[in-house]
Scaffold this active site. Structure first.
Site, mmCIF file in Angstrom:
data_model
loop_
_atom_site.group_PDB
_atom_site.id
_atom_site.type_symbol
_atom_site.label_atom_id
_atom_site.label_comp_id
_atom_site.label_asym_id
_atom_site.label_seq_id
_atom_site.Cartn_x
_atom_site.Cartn_y
_atom_site.Cartn_z
ATOM 1 N N TYR A 173 143.413 -12.710 19.088
ATOM 2 C CA TYR A 173 142.053 -12.740 19.616
ATOM 3 C C TYR A 173 141.444 -14.125 19.390
ATOM 4 O O TYR A 173 140.858 -14.714 20.294
ATOM 5 C CB TYR A 173 141.200 -11.654 18.952
ATOM 6 C CG TYR A 173 139.829 -11.517 19.551
ATOM 7 C CD1 TYR A 173 139.596 -10.643 20.611
ATOM 8 C CD2 TYR A 173 138.755 -12.273 19.084
ATOM 9 C CE1 TYR A 173 138.337 -10.514 21.180
ATOM 10 C CE2 TYR A 173 137.501 -12.151 19.650
ATOM 11 C CZ TYR A 173 137.299 -11.275 20.686
ATOM 12 O OH TYR A 173 136.046 -11.165 21.266
ATOM 13 N N HIS A 230 140.442 -17.138 22.301
ATOM 14 C CA HIS A 230 139.099 -17.726 22.397
ATOM 15 C C HIS A 230 139.109 -19.221 22.078
ATOM 16 O O HIS A 230 138.311 -19.971 22.637
ATOM 17 C CB HIS A 230 138.112 -16.953 21.524
ATOM 18 C CG HIS A 230 137.694 -15.667 22.157
ATOM 19 N ND1 HIS A 230 138.494 -14.543 22.136
ATOM 20 C CD2 HIS A 230 136.591 -15.349 22.871
ATOM 21 C CE1 HIS A 230 137.884 -13.570 22.805
ATOM 22 N NE2 HIS A 230 136.734 -14.036 23.268
ATOM 23 N N TRP A 289 138.812 -9.925 31.364
ATOM 24 C CA TRP A 289 138.922 -8.570 30.832
ATOM 25 C C TRP A 289 140.359 -8.069 30.915
ATOM 26 O O TRP A 289 140.862 -7.468 29.965
ATOM 27 C CB TRP A 289 138.022 -7.610 31.601
ATOM 28 C CG TRP A 289 136.553 -7.797 31.394
ATOM 29 C CD1 TRP A 289 135.929 -8.580 30.455
ATOM 30 C CD2 TRP A 289 135.516 -7.186 32.145
ATOM 31 N NE1 TRP A 289 134.569 -8.485 30.594
ATOM 32 C CE2 TRP A 289 134.289 -7.636 31.617
ATOM 33 C CE3 TRP A 289 135.505 -6.307 33.222
ATOM 34 C CZ2 TRP A 289 133.063 -7.218 32.138
ATOM 35 C CZ3 TRP A 289 134.290 -5.894 33.727
ATOM 36 C CH2 TRP A 289 133.073 -6.342 33.181
#
Length: 112
Positions: A18, A22, A77
């Site tokens: 994650y 990012h 997404w």
């Protein structure tokens, strides 16, 4: 500015992935966020509960709402669905939080 906060869930074992995704945020995703009125956006992780706390400041609720309909947002997404809890449309499962306190440094006053 409008302050918004929400919580989401990242899967156990996916914290580093994650973070990596990012850290390598797509330039077109960054541009979309900025063009939809985002002025600041932070996401924090509680590693013990796998909870993500997102905080952002936006210019306009209607403009921000339109970001979910962009092609790049939908692509993001889809990219993130394997590492976090999502809805059937692959949007992150998210709960908005209610602001109960904000300190305004200029005046030194708190606001409830």
């Amino acid at each position: 500015m409008i302050r918004k906060a929400s919580i989401m869930q990242v899967f156990a074992g996916c914290h580093e992935e994650y973070q990596r995704r990012h850290d390598e945020l797509w330039p077109e995703m960054k541009e979309m966020l900025l063009s939809h009125g985002v002025r600041t956006y932070s996401i924090f992780l509680d590693e013990t509960t796998h909870t993500l706390f997102a905080y952002l400041e936006i210019e306009d609720e209607a403009l921000w709402a339109k970001s979910a309909d962009t092609e790049i947002c939908r692509k993001w997404w889809d990219y993130m669905k394997d590492i976090m809890r999502t809805n059937p449309d692959n949007s992150p499962e998210s709960r908005e939080l209610t602001e109960v306190f904000h300190l305004e440094p200029e005046s030194g006053k708190g606001r409830v």
